[in-house]
Design a protein around this motif. Sequence first.
Motif, mmCIF file in Angstrom:
data_model
loop_
_atom_site.group_PDB
_atom_site.id
_atom_site.type_symbol
_atom_site.label_atom_id
_atom_site.label_comp_id
_atom_site.label_asym_id
_atom_site.label_seq_id
_atom_site.Cartn_x
_atom_site.Cartn_y
_atom_site.Cartn_z
ATOM 1 N N THR A 201 0.834 -1.202 0.000
ATOM 2 C CA THR A 201 0.000 0.000 0.000
ATOM 3 C C THR A 201 0.874 1.259 0.000
ATOM 4 O OG1 THR A 201 -0.191 0.582 2.356
ATOM 5 C CG2 THR A 201 -1.567 -1.265 1.560
ATOM 6 N N ALA A 202 0.247 2.374 -0.335
ATOM 7 C CA ALA A 202 0.944 3.663 -0.305
ATOM 8 C C ALA A 202 0.823 4.303 1.073
ATOM 9 C CB ALA A 202 0.347 4.581 -1.371
ATOM 10 N N HIS A 203 0.313 3.551 2.064
ATOM 11 C CA HIS A 203 0.103 4.092 3.416
ATOM 12 C C HIS A 203 0.705 3.199 4.499
ATOM 13 C CE1 HIS A 203 -2.387 7.428 2.178
ATOM 14 N NE2 HIS A 203 -3.064 6.623 1.399
ATOM 15 N N PRO A 204 2.045 3.064 4.517
ATOM 16 C CA PRO A 204 2.664 2.288 5.588
ATOM 17 C C PRO A 204 2.546 3.010 6.934
ATOM 18 C CG PRO A 204 4.347 3.401 4.276
ATOM 19 C CD PRO A 204 3.032 3.689 3.616
ATOM 20 N N HIS A 205 2.782 2.271 8.023
ATOM 21 C CA HIS A 205 2.840 2.885 9.361
ATOM 22 C C HIS A 205 4.247 2.773 9.914
ATOM 23 C CE1 HIS A 205 -1.148 4.187 10.354
ATOM 24 N NE2 HIS A 205 -1.656 3.082 9.841
ATOM 25 N N THR A 206 4.673 3.806 10.606
ATOM 26 C CA THR A 206 6.042 3.848 11.118
ATOM 27 C C THR A 206 6.038 3.896 12.639
ATOM 28 O OG1 THR A 206 6.631 5.096 9.138
ATOM 29 C CG2 THR A 206 8.253 5.087 10.907
ATOM 30 N N GLU A 207 6.872 3.049 13.245
ATOM 31 C CA GLU A 207 7.074 3.055 14.704
ATOM 32 C C GLU A 207 7.999 4.222 15.069
ATOM 33 O OE1 GLU A 207 5.935 0.983 16.965
ATOM 34 O OE2 GLU A 207 5.525 -0.943 16.016
ATOM 35 N N PRO A 208 7.993 4.637 16.341
ATOM 36 C CA PRO A 208 8.931 5.705 16.739
ATOM 37 C C PRO A 208 10.389 5.371 16.440
ATOM 38 C CG PRO A 208 7.289 5.349 18.444
ATOM 39 C CD PRO A 208 7.077 4.266 17.421
ATOM 40 N N ASP A 209 10.777 4.075 16.433
ATOM 41 C CA ASP A 209 12.182 3.725 16.159
ATOM 42 C C ASP A 209 12.495 3.637 14.669
ATOM 43 O OD1 ASP A 209 11.130 1.345 15.238
ATOM 44 O OD2 ASP A 209 12.401 0.051 16.462
ATOM 45 N N GLY A 210 11.492 3.864 13.814
ATOM 46 C CA GLY A 210 11.723 3.841 12.370
ATOM 47 C C GLY A 210 11.310 2.546 11.689
ATOM 48 N N THR A 211 10.959 1.524 12.459
ATOM 49 C CA THR A 211 10.463 0.281 11.859
ATOM 50 C C THR A 211 9.154 0.589 11.124
ATOM 51 O OG1 THR A 211 11.372 -1.002 13.683
ATOM 52 C CG2 THR A 211 9.680 -2.083 12.341
ATOM 53 N N VAL A 212 9.033 0.048 9.912
ATOM 54 C CA VAL A 212 7.835 0.339 9.119
ATOM 55 C C VAL A 212 7.041 -0.950 8.885
ATOM 56 C CG1 VAL A 212 6.962 1.308 6.962
ATOM 57 C CG2 VAL A 212 9.040 2.241 7.986
ATOM 58 N N TYR A 213 5.728 -0.850 9.029
ATOM 59 C CA TYR A 213 4.827 -1.954 8.698
ATOM 60 C C TYR A 213 4.035 -1.565 7.459
ATOM 61 C CZ TYR A 213 5.806 -4.014 13.241
ATOM 62 O OH TYR A 213 6.426 -4.585 14.314
ATOM 63 N N ASN A 214 3.789 -2.546 6.597
ATOM 64 C CA ASN A 214 2.941 -2.312 5.448
ATOM 65 C C ASN A 214 2.201 -3.612 5.139
ATOM 66 O OD1 ASN A 214 1.680 -1.097 3.272
ATOM 67 N ND2 ASN A 214 3.573 -0.226 2.453
ATOM 68 N N MET A 215 1.365 -3.590 4.125
ATOM 69 C CA MET A 215 0.637 -4.788 3.708
ATOM 70 C C MET A 215 0.696 -4.935 2.197
ATOM 71 S SD MET A 215 -2.847 -5.127 5.878
ATOM 72 C CE MET A 215 -3.178 -6.593 4.890
ATOM 73 N N GLY A 216 0.715 -6.175 1.726
ATOM 74 C CA GLY A 216 0.699 -6.423 0.289
ATOM 75 C C GLY A 216 0.119 -7.793 -0.008
ATOM 76 N N ASN A 217 -0.418 -7.966 -1.197
ATOM 77 C CA ASN A 217 -1.028 -9.241 -1.577
ATOM 78 C C ASN A 217 -0.016 -10.177 -2.230
ATOM 79 O OD1 ASN A 217 -3.450 -8.290 -0.709
ATOM 80 N ND2 ASN A 217 -4.466 -8.373 -2.705
ATOM 81 N N SER A 218 -0.297 -11.464 -2.139
ATOM 82 C CA SER A 218 0.427 -12.440 -2.953
ATOM 83 C C SER A 218 -0.600 -13.420 -3.502
ATOM 84 C CB SER A 218 1.491 -13.162 -2.120
ATOM 85 O OG SER A 218 0.896 -13.820 -1.023
#
Length: 511
Positions: A201-218
Amino acid sequence: MDTFKHQKSRSSGDKNTKSRKNPKHFTDVHGLPCIEKIVTSVEDIPEPISTNIIGMIPNWINGNFLRNGPGKFEMGNHRFNHWFDGMALLHQFKISNGEVTYRSRFLSSDSYQTNKEQNRIVMSEFGTLTMPDPCKNFFQRFVSRFELPKPTDNANVSFVTYKGDFYVSTETNIMHKVDPETLEAIQKVDWSKFIAVNGATAHPHTEPDGTVYNMGNSYSSKGAYYNIIKVPPTKVAEEETLEGTTVLCSIPAEDKTKPSYYHSFAMSENYVVFIEQPIKMDLLKIVTGKLTRKSISDGFSWNPKLNTILHLIHKLTGKVSSIKYLAKPISTFHQINAYEEDGFLIIDLCASDDGQAIANYNIQNLRKSGEALDEVFCTHEDLHGEDLHKYGGLEFPQINYSKYNMHPYHYFYGCGFRHLVGDTLLKMDIRRKEMKVWEHPSLYPSEPIFVPCPYATEEDDGIILSVIITPNKDKSTFLLVLDAKTFKELGRAVVPVNIPYGFHGTFSSTA
Ligand SMILES: [Fe+2]
């Protein structure tokens, strides 16, 4: 593939709201004479130009306000069918010591370059299907129609950051790393080279430490899967992109051949929350689109007979909650915030209970207690008063992200949508259900971005940045700076060029 996202919604339970147009009408700019300029192609301005400051831009704001959106809507004699298909135009408002310069640059994607070289639309986009090359013989054309749609690299939706670098993104597997100073594309980055996904997605989420979560299909022979992606916070080597990225978990789609479309997801302190909504993507229709002469958007449909399913994924373990959280059918594109409080997981989002008619937006607040049941039906409450309906609904939600994402909060900001693009700026106090409004006839504001001021003590200590499009005036687009607390104008920087209406942006501080 960035469809429906900012337009498709209807307020639930409000019988007085009028349905807006079907999304397909959205492509017909000729039906929108008053705002046609918003989807009129412009030239890019790669070298910075100065702006005319009216009022005052606070001296403490130093950095680049970066925005993304479509800026070219035809190639030769071919016109894109869908607004979302326009070629990505990247914008930079550089703010420094009370002064502002502006520059823009078309993303030199393969899609842009190939279309330009051949002076026609060669790459299929979300709502635009390319026709086979007339030079090909019948057999070649027949074969080419059986090809899978090639994913576009026309990343025209948002600016995102991974490991401290800036990227422009759409929802396919291709992003472009971009220099935030020159707006030049540095490197094409393919998600599928690092993990088994077809996009993110074009809308990832970022933790305060910079780790990023996102989602994608397979997609595999077993069907479609939704994957939760985790990108590490820092680079080991300078030239790195997505190295070290992992799939935290894979969730099988409820209907294997018709996964749900999702534009974003929510994240609380301990959970990623995926909302499997009844907007379905018919994979067979999409794959055979070339044969049936249908674009990707034709493979999307709304099924109100289905519930919405909320999946909770524990961020630490990657385990999906065995409890099935259900809600009535809703369509949602942008989440506002999510947090855990007193045993509740609270998810705030812009949602509608109708995925077909475009109408007013409703802000809903889904609540669920942590009861140990196999199946739980979630309820919602509106986060707004009746007065929101006057402004048509709300989209492009933004918060004081760095301090309040995943935490209890009071305020969010967004655009009111009485037209097909935002026509007001709104500040919502979700505790009091009161709002403040910035509104001027014939001025169309973009997504409001909150920038905290130095030494901020309160949640709304800061300013709001929004680009205001002026379709009735020539060359007088401006960057608006509002006091976030009072929602009153502090100043504006008038840009002596026309700028089309864009999607998403971010502020990168250099202070
Ligand atoms: Fe979006």
